[in-house]
Design a protein around this motif. Structure first.
Motif, PDB file in Angstrom:
ATOM      1  N   PRO A 102       0.537  -6.962   8.352  1.00 52.85           N
ATOM      2  CA  PRO A 102      -0.073  -5.346   8.458  1.00 52.85           C
ATOM      3  C   PRO A 102       0.592  -4.606   7.767  1.00 52.85           C
ATOM      4  N   ASN A 121      -0.011  -1.276   8.069  1.00 52.41           N
ATOM      5  CA  ASN A 121      -0.274   0.258   8.666  1.00 52.41           C
ATOM      6  C   ASN A 121       0.680   1.005   8.769  1.00 52.41           C
ATOM      7  N   CYS A 143       2.978   2.993   3.321  1.00 53.38           N
ATOM      8  CA  CYS A 143       3.033   1.531   3.779  1.00 53.38           C
ATOM      9  C   CYS A 143       3.903   1.606   5.081  1.00 53.38           C
ATOM     10  N   THR A 199       0.682  -1.146  -0.015  1.00 49.54           N
ATOM     11  CA  THR A 199       0.001   0.054   0.015  1.00 49.54           C
ATOM     12  C   THR A 199       0.864   1.286  -0.072  1.00 49.54           C
ATOM     13  N   TYR A 207      -5.045  -6.181  14.244  1.00 54.04           N
ATOM     14  CA  TYR A 207      -4.644  -6.045  12.798  1.00 54.04           C
ATOM     15  C   TYR A 207      -5.044  -7.325  11.921  1.00 54.04           C
ATOM     16  N   ASP A 223       1.690   3.441  10.441  1.00 54.02           N
ATOM     17  CA  ASP A 223       2.148   3.876  12.015  1.00 54.02           C
ATOM     18  C   ASP A 223       2.607   2.758  12.620  1.00 54.02           C
TER      19      ASP A 223
END
Length: 1361
Positions: A255, A257, A83, A80, A362, A259
């Motif tokens: 995951p 994410n 990422c 993504t 997640y 963060d």
């Protein structure tokens, strides 16, 4: 009789009166209800302890394999944007790819080093297959048997394949190369741990397991087929010891994410606090903690390993919580393996629990092998969130204003939760989940005291709690704490260690290794320590020195003997007991400790404990003196003298009132016997010789009616096989009843065929079926022989036989053992029989060997040389046995009866004083086989091997010694140690107001009050007639003593040697069992002890033995509680020969043993054909007083009044004597009345403050005396020729049974109120000669036993009742 049922349903009348009566019952002491009476004297079954790590492991090498290929994304992952980028908290794009790779590698190593600084770390950054192979094989080579960790980060390569491959690179990074997990397994070997941080990591775990299975199958094939290529190769290690941690399931992606770090799984495993705090801030709930940002988290002050700083405290709480979750959720063995075996593995798994919690949020599920139950929802995580919350909320002020950090209340709260569990819980429930936290708290000085206190209270719940605490891992902590000098910890640590050692004594070695014993020595030597803590300290030391030589030496150097001797006379009985046990154990088979004891004259100091009021303490002292003389080192004259002194001191306990003391005495003397075996063999031969040549004259010869030569070849009715072994009484009662009825047909009691004496079925087949073993061969020395020896030794002087003078010690000890072999308590006599027989066997074997050298072969006609005589006894025994033994091993043919005169009927039966009880014969375990003459054919050469038994002396001595000393132990020490394993702080059940025991007791006391009240109402109205027969039944034996139970409708009827219980309301028989007294003795009196509560029955026989029974008449097997020789020098009175014909004439001339019981004081008065009234204290189980009667005739009746301390005795010369037991032996006789001209049948002292003495003689004159007046104050004349009489304690009635076969009942004015001559309704049959009478202590009931076996009860008219 409906009386009781009406009473039970009647409303409670007059409450005040009832409560008052109640208190009397509550205040009465109970006799023989201590643990030593109610429990079997043996240790508790040892729990298998699984807490010790059999194989602690270390992870010594770590391979860090990173396939990142920074800057190039693998083809099968679509990332993504933005990422997750951080690897090991570094952004790889912030520097050049190569530098990023190296920095990440170095950082990962640092993160792992926090958990295991000492391991060898090797990084392999973007490697090829060969590099991985080289790395793994070299690490395994260096690690040998230890654990290796393989960490794989696959973020820069494709995902693992379903064929079980992970990816690495080729040399010039143009291709991804697959690496098979199968190869990886081969290189890594076992034990190993694998961490996979990549997408679809679950696939690797599955493949790994399949490959491991495939390996095992290949090996099995190779094992069968030798030509298989694998057959010659060394066995590759099993993969079962391999642990795997994978970041996600087979179908999941990591995951992305932004963060979060890209290596979220690695971060959770290696930097848990950092990621946990960041994750906390990312939750919605973090808004409740204003001002906390991710930047602020980076600034948390402190170091991870310093518990006083905020960061360190959080880390400590995190460890405690994850440990607790694991302990509560995992099966115990898995918890031990993953969380206690290896520090690094334990840390990774604790952190894995966090990974599961974070990654599941997640949609990622971390996987482990072995698999763990899910823990992410566990309640303890909320405690973690709270702790983080409290810590973070302080951060802004700490960082900006520098305020002080407030420590978390977490540990204090968890201890409170633990405390609540301890105080509120019921017995059977789940263990408290805070236990691992208590362990963590021991590390902190702030909470240590409280934690130890709670831990002690937890361990006190019982052995299960100790095992649980040990499995959590408490051991190293409490061991380390012994190095602390803090005085306030002493009582707590001593308590905790006593609990641990009571459950697992193998910790003795750890204590000595770490010098822990010194801690307890200092506690014991500290006079300011309370006695109970010193008791625990001495118990711990007693465990340290128990059968552990290193412990004995360490404690000897620590001056244990001197410290113990100083405390021998401490007022605290448990301390005295354990000090003695500890001494007995330190010098057990340890000669230097014994000599140290001799120098401190330890044996003389121990003598004072031989007369201690507490039986367990006397017992411990006997144990200590027994091991003192039982050392097997070489002997000097000095030590022999000491042994003799100790032996003679011990011999004084021969008539101790407590069987546990006498059992310990037999064992102590057996040590002496082993030590001086040859001397005892000499004595044994002399005694056997005497016994053979000595014919004891007997009054009870074959003139017994009905006993006209019952076949001379039948054995001499020795009661050796008793079907009624004491343990299996009820099984035998049916055959006994049959016997009794057959015997009645025979009309003779002691003669007749052997099978008809009750409890003596001489057919050994039935006996062995009851006893459970087919080959119950009798001993070499039977009870009969031993008993005869006892009497021979007292008749003839043995000194003429013995050359050396000091030998008399051995003869005296031999006599003591003979006496103990006839002990009324079966366990004692069994032990003594084993000791005597092992020596007798030894002596005859030695004598035989000697004789073969003289005469060549062992035949019947061998000359009677001095050494041969013991052997003849041996054979004589065999000839008898072969006649009745059903075992096929009887090898000796029956002999002509001349040679076996020592056992056949031709020797008149002796008048035995205290013959041994009939009991199942014992099978000694000597070399696995009991050597008996029937297994040696008589003409056998002595030098072929006996059954399992070498004839050479050397082997035999060894085998024999072990037989006598190893097998002989009483279990006293282990039983005493149970005290520390059981709860000490719990309220005993009888004091717990809600317990069943207490409720039952309340019910009994209400019943008692009701009986007293109702019966008093009847007796106060006055009883005008007493001839309504409410019960009649035929008793199995001729009733000789009857006794009503004071409160329930049960009556005990004794015949010569058995007791029958009847329910007189329902008219049914409740129980019938054998009392165990020898056949020349009879039961002469009975008493109910604790009649108001849990009744037990005391029986006294005319040889002076007292036995106490429980569990009778209630569908359980009657059990003997205790038994002892109440009067040691009782001589059964000479009795008429044809006892059947003149039983009533004779009855008046035989006293037997009489007893009276005081429940209030726990004292038992005993007397009989002796010149004293002996008073026993049942609490201490010892003789407290001998009151000289001052008369030459026997005591026939005893009655005491505890309020006035008076004892009234009726004597055979017609005198009635009153004694005040508070005065000295010379002035205690305060009154003598000589008004009766003949034998006093009964003297009754009324229990009121002004109570009179009522006495009656055979001539029927009833006299009333006031103890303050020298003459009688009233005289009544009743029938002449009285045979039995009783006086009702409440209703002022007395009943006389006479020779004329009727019963007269009189009131206190001398008026006859009833004459009973015929049985009511039993065909109008005339009553037989009255053999015994007894009134109920409360109801107006009179029980009558007569010579025709009938037992009836008469009562007042129905309308009165």
């Amino acid at each position: 009789m409906k009386m009781d049922t009406e009473l039970l349903n009647s409303p409670v009348v007059g409450l005040a009166e009832e409560e008052e009566v109640d208190m009397t019952d509550w205040n009465l002491p109970l006799a023989y209800m201590k643990k030593r009476h109610t429990e079997k004297i043996e240790g508790s079954k040892a729990l298998a302890q699984s807490w010790r790590m059999k194989d602690r492991m270390k992870t010594v090498s770590v391979a860090l394999v990173l396939c990142l290929n920074v800057g190039v994304d693998p083809p099968d992952v679509v990332k993504t944007s933005p990422c997750a980028r951080l690897e090991c908290w570094i952004d790889p794009l912030s520097m050049s790819p190569q530098k990023a790779l190296e920095t990440i590698g170095a950082n990962l190593q640092k993160q792992y080093e926090n958990w295991q600084p000492r391991a060898r770390y090797k990084q392999s950054l973007d490697p090829t297959v060969d590099e991985v192979k080289k790395l793994c094989t070299s690490l395994r080579r260096n690690a040998k048997e230890e654990r290796v960790l393989f960490h794989y980060n696959g973020h820069g390569v494709p995902r693992p394949t379903v064929n079980g491959e992970i990816w690495v690179f080729n040399k010039n990074y143009t291709q991804y190369i697959p690496l098979s997990i199968y190869d990886l397994q081969t290189w890594m070997g076992s034990p190993s741990i694998f961490v996979y941080d990549c997408s679809n990591a679950g696939i690797i775990v599955k493949s790994f397991k399949q490959f491991a299975l495939q390996r095992e199958q290949e090996l099995e094939v190779a094992a069968i087929n030798p030509n298989h290529p694998l057959a010659q190769m060394p066995l590759p290690p099993s993969m079962k010891n391999c642990i795997q941690l994978a970041a996600c399931e087979a179908s999941e992606l990591l995951p992305m994410n932004p963060d979060l770090p890209a290596d979220l799984f690695t971060s959770c495993l290696t930097t848990p606090i950092k990621i946990a705090l960041r994750w906390f801030c990312m939750q919605k709930s973090a808004k409740l903690v204003p001002g906390v940002t991710l930047d602020l988290i980076e600034k948390i002050p402190g170091r991870l390993n310093d518990r006083r700083t905020p960061l360190g405290e959080l880390n400590w709480i995190f460890t405690a919580i994850t440990d607790t979750i694991a302990w509560n959720v995992l099966p115990r063995d898995l918890f031990q393996k993953l969380f206690r075996q290896d520090l690094l593995v334990a840390s990774l798994f604790r952190n894995f629990l966090l990974a599961e919690r974070i990654m599941r949020s997640y949609n990622c599920t971390p996987v482990s092998s072995p698999r763990l139950p899910p823990t992410y929802m566990h309640a303890m995580w909320q405690a973690w969130d709270l702790a983080v919350d409290i810590c973070l909320s302080q951060l802004p002020t700490i960082i900006e204003e520098g305020t002080a950090f407030r420590h978390s209340p977490f540990f204090a709260e968890q201890l409170t939760a633990f405390q609540v569990w301890l105080t509120m819980g019921v017995e059977n429930r789940n263990p408290p989940e805070q236990l691992p936290i208590v362990l963590q708290v021991l590390l902190s000085q702030v909470h240590r005291l409280r934690a130890l206190d709670l831990l002690g209270r937890f361990l006190d719940l019982g052995p299960w709690a100790v095992s649980l605490a040990l499995s959590v891992g408490i051991f190293p902590y409490v061991l380390k704490l012994l190095q602390s000098s803090a005085r306030e910890l002493r009582p707590l640590l001593v308590f905790i260690w006593a609990k641990i050692l009571a459950v697992d004594s193998s910790c003795q070695a750890d204590l000595v290794k770490d010098n822990g014993h010194k801690y307890f020595l200092s506690v014991l030597a500290d006079p300011y320590m309370p006695a109970e803590h010193r008791t625990m300290a001495v118990f711990i030391l007693a465990v340290i020195v128990n059968n552990y030589n290193t412990g004995q030496e360490a404690c000897l150097q620590g001056n244990l003997i001197a410290i113990c001797l100083e405390q021998l006379n401490d007022p605290h009985p448990l301390l005295r007991q354990w000090v003695a046990i500890c001494l007995g154990r330190i010098w057990q088979n340890f000669d230097s400790a014994r000599w140290c004891g001799v120098r401190d004259s330890a044996h003389e100091k121990l003598y004072s404990l031989l007369s201690d009021p507490i039986p367990e303490v006397r017992c411990a002292a006997v144990f200590a003196l027994g091991t003192f003389v039982g050392n097997s080192a070489e002997r000097t004259d000095h030590s022999t003298t000491i042994d003799h002194n100790v032996a003679m001191m011990l011999a004084q306990l021969i008539n101790d009132g407590s069987p546990i003391v006498r059992k310990e005495l037999v064992v102590a003397l057996s040590h002496l016997v082993v030590q001086y075996e040859s001397n005892f063999c000499t004595v044994a031969l002399q005694f056997m010789e005497e016994e053979k040549n000595y014919v004891v004259p007997s009054p009870a010869n074959s003139t017994e009616t009905g006993n006209v030569t019952p076949g001379r070849d039948s054995p001499a009715i020795p009661r050796l096989r008793s079907v009624n072994s004491y343990t299996n009484l009820r099984a035998a009662t049916t055959s006994r009843t049959l016997n009794k009825s057959l015997q009645n047909l025979n009309l003779n009691e002691e003669g007749g065929p052997a099978a008809f004496s009750p409890g003596n079925l001489s057919t050994s087949s039935s006996a062995s079926s009851t006893l459970g073993s087919p080959d119950n061969d009798e001993y070499l020395l039977s009870f009969e022989i031993i008993d005869k020896m006892r009497r021979v030794s007292s008749y003839s002087s043995l000194n003429s036989l013995i050359g050396v003078s000091f030998n008399s010690v051995y003869t005296q000890i031999w006599r003591v053992l003979l006496h103990l072999a006839a002990d009324p308590f079966p366990d004692v006599s069994d032990l003594a029989m084993r000791v005597l027989n092992s020596i007798a066997y030894k002596a005859t074997m030695n004598a035989r060997t000697q004789r073969i050298l003289d005469s060549g072969s062992l035949t019947q006609s061998a000359p009677a040389s001095p050494t041969s005589k013991g052997t003849l006894i041996h054979q004589a025994g065999a000839s008898h046995r072969s006649k009745r033994s059903t075992s096929p091993s009887s090898g000796s043919p029956p002999m002509p009866s001349a040679s076996s005169s020592s056992l056949t009927n031709e020797v008149p039966k002796p008048p035995v004083r205290e013959a041994p009880p009939a009991r199942p014969p014992y099978t000694p375990t000597l070399g696995g086989q009991a050597p008996h003459s029937q297994q040696f054919p008589r003409t056998r050469k002595m030098f072929d091997k006996g059954p399992d038994q070498a004839a050479e002396d050397g082997d035999e001595t060894a085998a024999h010694r072990s037989f006598i000393s190893v097998n002989l132990q009483t279990g006293l020490c282990d039983w005493s140690a149970k005290y520390f394993a059981q709860p000490v702080m719990k309220i005993p059940e009888e004091h717990d107001l809600e317990s069943q025991v207490r409720k039952e007791r309340e019910w009994r006391f209400l019943r008692n009050a009701r009986v007293r009240r109702q019966s008093q109402r009847i007796t106060q109205r006055g009883v005008t007639r007493l001839d309504d027969q409410i019960f009649i039944n035929r008793n199995p034996g001729v009733p000789s003593v009857v006794k009503f139970h004071p409160f329930n409708p049960c009556i005990a009827v004794a015949d010569k040697d058995s007791i029958c219980f009847w329910d007189w309301e329902k008219g049914e028989r409740l129980d019938y069992f054998y009392n165990g007294n020898p056949r020349y003795t009879r039961i002469t009196s009975m008493e109910y002890l604790n009649g108001h509560d849990c009744s037990i029955l005391l029986t006294a026989t005319d040889d002076g033995a007292l036995r106490i029974w429980k569990n009778f008449a209630d569908q359980r097997n009657p059990e003997m509680v205790t038994a002892w020789q109440g009067l040691s020098d009782m001589l059964p009175t000479t009795r008429g020969l044809a006892r059947r014909v003149s039983i009533y004439l004779d009855r008046s001339k035989q006293g037997g043993m009489v007893v009276d019981w005081e429940q209030e004081t726990g004292l038992l008065m005993t007397s009989g054909d002796v010149r004293v009234i002996r008073i026993w204290d049942t609490e201490r189980e010892m003789k407290v007083q001998d009151i000289p009667t001052g008369a030459d005739s026997c005591v026939t009746s005893l009655s005491c009044d505890p309020q006035r301390s008076l004892v009234a005795a009726g004597l055979g010369d017609g005198s009635v004597r009153v004694y005040d037991r508070r005065m000295g032996p010379n002035e205690c006789r305060v009154m003598t009345y000589r008004e009766h001209g003949a034998w006093v049948v009964k003297a009754h002292l009324q229990k009121e403050p002004e109570g009179h003495i009522i006495s009656v003689s055979v001539n029927g004159d009833v006299r009333f005396f006031d103890p303050r007046m020298p003459e009688s104050i009233n005289i009544l004349q009743t029938v002449k020729g009285l045979t039995a009489l009783d006086i009702h304690p409440q209703a002022n009635l007395f009943a006389c049974g006479s020779m004329n076969q009727f019963i007269a009942v009189y009131n206190s004015n001398g008026d006859v109120i009833s004459n009973i001559k015929y049985y009511d309704g039993f065909m109008g049959q005339r009553i037989g000669a009255i053999s015994c009478l007894a009134f109920h202590p409360y109801w107006p009931h009179l029980a009558v036993g007569s010579n025709d076996y009938y037992m009836s009860i008469y009562s007042a008219e129905k309308r009165l009742r």
